[in-house]
Design an enzyme around this catalytic site. Structure first.
Site, short mmCIF file in Angstrom:
data_model
loop_
_atom_site.label_atom_id
_atom_site.label_comp_id
_atom_site.label_asym_id
_atom_site.label_seq_id
_atom_site.Cartn_x
_atom_site.Cartn_y
_atom_site.Cartn_z
N ASP A 33 11.22 -7.17 6.95
CA ASP A 33 10.70 -6.28 5.90
C ASP A 33 10.51 -4.87 6.44
OD1 ASP A 33 8.68 -7.88 7.33
OD2 ASP A 33 7.24 -6.56 6.35
N ASN A 34 10.63 -4.70 7.75
CA ASN A 34 10.51 -3.38 8.35
C ASN A 34 11.85 -2.84 8.80
OD1 ASN A 34 7.75 -3.40 7.93
ND2 ASN A 34 7.27 -4.15 9.97
N LYS B 132 1.81 6.46 1.26
CA LYS B 132 1.36 5.24 1.94
C LYS B 132 -0.15 5.31 2.15
CE LYS B 132 2.30 2.54 6.12
NZ LYS B 132 3.15 2.48 7.33
N ASP C 100 8.26 2.23 8.97
CA ASP C 100 6.99 1.52 9.15
C ASP C 100 6.49 1.61 10.58
OD1 ASP C 100 6.87 1.01 6.52
OD2 ASP C 100 6.90 -1.17 6.66
N ARG D 148 14.86 -2.28 1.90
CA ARG D 148 14.81 -2.97 3.20
C ARG D 148 15.67 -4.23 3.16
NH1 ARG D 148 9.11 -1.66 4.79
NH2 ARG D 148 8.59 0.08 3.44
N ASP E 75 -6.41 -4.11 1.12
CA ASP E 75 -7.01 -3.13 0.19
C ASP E 75 -6.07 -2.04 -0.30
OD1 ASP E 75 -6.68 -1.69 2.50
OD2 ASP E 75 -8.81 -1.52 2.96
N GLY E 76 -4.87 -1.95 0.28
CA GLY E 76 -3.94 -0.91 -0.18
C GLY E 76 -4.18 0.45 0.45
N ARG F 236 0.83 -1.21 0.00
CA ARG F 236 0.00 0.00 0.00
C ARG F 236 0.86 1.26 0.00
NH1 ARG F 236 -2.30 0.63 5.99
NH2 ARG F 236 -0.61 -0.38 7.10
P1 AMP Z 1 3.42 -4.24 7.87
O1 AMP Z 1 3.15 -5.28 8.92
O2 AMP Z 1 2.55 -3.02 7.96
O3 AMP Z 1 4.87 -3.91 7.74
O4 AMP Z 1 2.98 -4.90 6.50
C1 AMP Z 1 3.45 -6.12 6.03
C2 AMP Z 1 3.13 -6.24 4.58
O5 AMP Z 1 1.72 -6.13 4.37
C3 AMP Z 1 3.76 -5.19 3.70
O6 AMP Z 1 4.11 -5.81 2.52
C4 AMP Z 1 2.65 -4.19 3.52
O7 AMP Z 1 2.80 -3.45 2.34
C5 AMP Z 1 1.42 -5.08 3.48
N1 AMP Z 1 0.21 -4.40 3.94
C6 AMP Z 1 -0.08 -4.00 5.19
N2 AMP Z 1 -1.28 -3.40 5.23
C7 AMP Z 1 -1.78 -3.41 3.97
C8 AMP Z 1 -2.98 -2.93 3.35
N3 AMP Z 1 -3.94 -2.34 4.03
N4 AMP Z 1 -3.10 -3.13 2.02
C9 AMP Z 1 -2.16 -3.75 1.32
N5 AMP Z 1 -1.03 -4.23 1.83
C10 AMP Z 1 -0.82 -4.05 3.14
MG MG Z 2 6.02 -2.96 6.70
#
Ligand code: AMP
Ligand code: MG
Length: 522
Positions: free
Chosen positions: A271-272, A124, A281, A201, A136-137, A105
């Site tokens: 990934d963070n 973002k 993040d 990352r 949903d992005g 997203r």
């Molecule tokens: P995060 O835990 O926020 O670091 O997210 C982990 C992964 O999930 C990353 O690849 C994010 O881009 C993806 N992600 C998190 N929330 C969403 C969202 N609402 N829509 C699409 N991808 C998401």
């Molecule tokens: Mg992340």
């Protein structure tokens, strides 16, 4: 498509690294590529919530007016057309390899260069990408305010971080279940435009190594060194080893700062983790209030507390080991990578001790026993002492008398007076040792206070403060957001009119969702 006089340039990432040949914007696996071209969603009803003129000026974008900044934040600025993309990366989530993740997203909109520094821009919450998996992005206002305020506050605290240029409402509703308990709500959608040297990352390397895509792994390494670590030289193997060393050094510095200011990231998945060692993040993060080394605000991690406050030191090493594994195919020899990790482990413990001594106003950290600091950590935990307030008010201790110590503890503890009394002897003993160290060093109370106030912030973004800003902004009142944004620009200064924010967490915040408990829902 090169236009003249444009503020935002196409990212070198898209010009020098392999592109996903498909432009299908649907959740899917993307192989043999580092990114996919993707357009942000259109947000005809979006509106600006906040902008950051200081950063705008630093980036040389002061000529952008509000209309243009809004367009930029919504991904609709003409300069960014045809340049937008999402990166492919993987990662270990809570200790398990999760495979392809990627910008689900966040959409990269281009780069800016000013006074010799490069800035990559990302929006973002701007709609789905091939990496959105089942989500949903989008992003909600609540989490966007948290990222916006906290990343800027970290910057002003001197903690390496991504930054935030602007925050807009998307004009859309976004459905979320904030506590994952089957009670979904329609929330306001929002978009943050964030900025970093790059958004590469650990996981960008990991995904290529996991797929045994050595060719592209080599390309990514060379790209990263050329643009972000130009001081690294040598053959491919030497470059890969040197990159690990450089990233380890930057990561260590970041983690020591986190411990210094009491920041708990909450989701230290690989990934963070930025290769620049900047905090990235901002999700269910939190700030230590009553000192508790195990504490994490992330409800998803409440059982294992993998990412609790003090664990951040060791988890950063674990994460670097995963980066080392990601680089290994280019090195083919574990020894030089292992040496870096062993050295990291030694250095981070030493630097942690040094930093804690600095918080106490002690310079001779080599002569100050680790046991002495450990004893303090035990006492802070036992008496539920507020981490920020204790160190900030420590400069007031002068006579080291029992009354003075008791007064400090009463001001900073979340426990009742009766409980505090029981531990008082231990505190008095600890303070008498502190007094000895201070006297040995011989600096005046005033000199020590000046130094301590530069490492012990007065104002941080406690979760309840962010929550107050969120609740008001959700009703269309941005005054708390504005006030906190200004307050946190000078976190080490006395700001007499803002003294109300230098206070222990109020009781109402202890059990409140968004204050002491946060899920990853965002
Ligand atoms: P995060 O835990 O926020 O670091 O997210 C982990 C992964 O999930 C990353 O690849 C994010 O881009 C993806 N992600 C998190 N929330 C969403 C969202 N609402 N829509 C699409 N991808 C998401
Ligand atoms: Mg992340």
């Amino acid at each position: 498509m090169i236009k003249e006089n444009e503020d935002i340039k196409a990212s070198s990432f898209t010009q020098e690294l392999p592109e996903d040949p498909s432009q299908l914007n649907q959740s899917r696996i993307v192989e043999k590529a580092c990114f996919s071209r993707v357009n942000p969603e259109k947000f005809p009803h979006g509106s600006l919530v906040h902008t950051n003129p200081l950063l705008q000026a630093e980036m040389g974008l002061e000529n952008l007016n509000e209309r243009e900044l809004l367009a930029l934040t919504l991904g609709a600025h003409p300069d960014t057309e045809g340049k937008t993309f999402a990166m492919c990366y993987g990662g270990h989530q809570f200790g398990q390899w999760a495979g392809q993740l990627g910008d689900g997203r966040a959409i990269n909109i281009g780069e800016v260069e000013n006074e010799g520094r490069g800035y990559a821009l990302q929006i973002k919450g701007s709609g789905p990408t091939p990496y959105s998996r089942r989500a949903d992005g989008n992003a909600v206002l609540r989490s966007s305010i948290r990222e916006y305020l906290c990343s800027e506050s970290m910057f002003h605290l001197g903690v390496p971080t991504t930054r935030a240029l602007s925050l807009a409402l998307s004009g859309n509703k976004v459905r979320r279940d904030p506590m994952y308990d089957g009670n979904p709500l329609d929330e306001k959608g929002a978009i943050v435009c964030r900025v970093a040297p790059s958004f590469i990352r650990f996981g960008n390397f990991q995904i290529l190594a996991a797929r045994e895509d050595k060719e592209n792994l080599e390309k990514l390494l060379k790209y990263t060194i050329k643009h972000h670590f130009p001081e690294i030289e040598g053959d491919l193997k030497t470059q890969a080893v040197s990159l690990l060393k450089a990233v380890a050094d930057k990561t260590r510095e970041m983690i020591i700062h986190w411990q210094r200011v009491g920041f708990v990231h909450g989701v230290m998945n690989t990934d963070n983790m930025s290769i620049h060692g900047v905090t990235i993040d901002y999700g269910p993060y939190g700030w230590l209030e009553n000192y508790d080394e195990e504490w994490t605000p992330n409800t998803t991690d409440a059982q294992n507390k993998r990412y609790g406050f003090q664990k951040q030191l060791k988890i950063s090493l674990w994460n670097l080991l995963q980066l080392a594994n990601g680089l290994y195919p280019l090195v083919d020899d574990a020894a030089p990578l292992e040496d870096i990790l062993h050295e990291y482990d030694d250095l981070i413990m030493k630097e942690y001790h040094q930093m804690m001594c600095a918080k106490l106003g002690l310079e001779n950290w080599e002569e100050t026993g680790i046991g002495f600091v450990k004893q303090l950590r035990g006492l802070l935990t036992k008496n539920q002492i507020d981490y920020i307030m204790f160190f900030r008010l420590l400069t007031e201790v002068d006579s080291y008398s029992e009354e003075e110590i008791k007064a400090l503890l009463e001001k900073t503890s979340y426990q009742s007076e009766e409980v505090l009394k029981i531990q008082l002897d231990e505190w008095v003993e600890w303070f008498s040792e502190l007094k000895e160290h201070v006297q040995k060093e011989g600096s005046s109370k005033e000199e020590r206070a000046v130094k301590m106030n530069l490492v012990n912030p007065k104002y941080v973004l406690r979760n309840y403060m962010a929550q107050l800003a969120i609740e008001a902004a959700d009703e269309g009142d941005n005054s708390v957001l504005n006030e906190l944004f200004e307050l946190l620009k000078n976190p080490y200064d006395e700001q007499p009119k803002m003294e109300k924010w230098f206070a222990k967490r109020p009781d109402w915040a202890l059990e409140k969702v968004g204050c002491s408990m946060l899920s990853c829902s965002s």
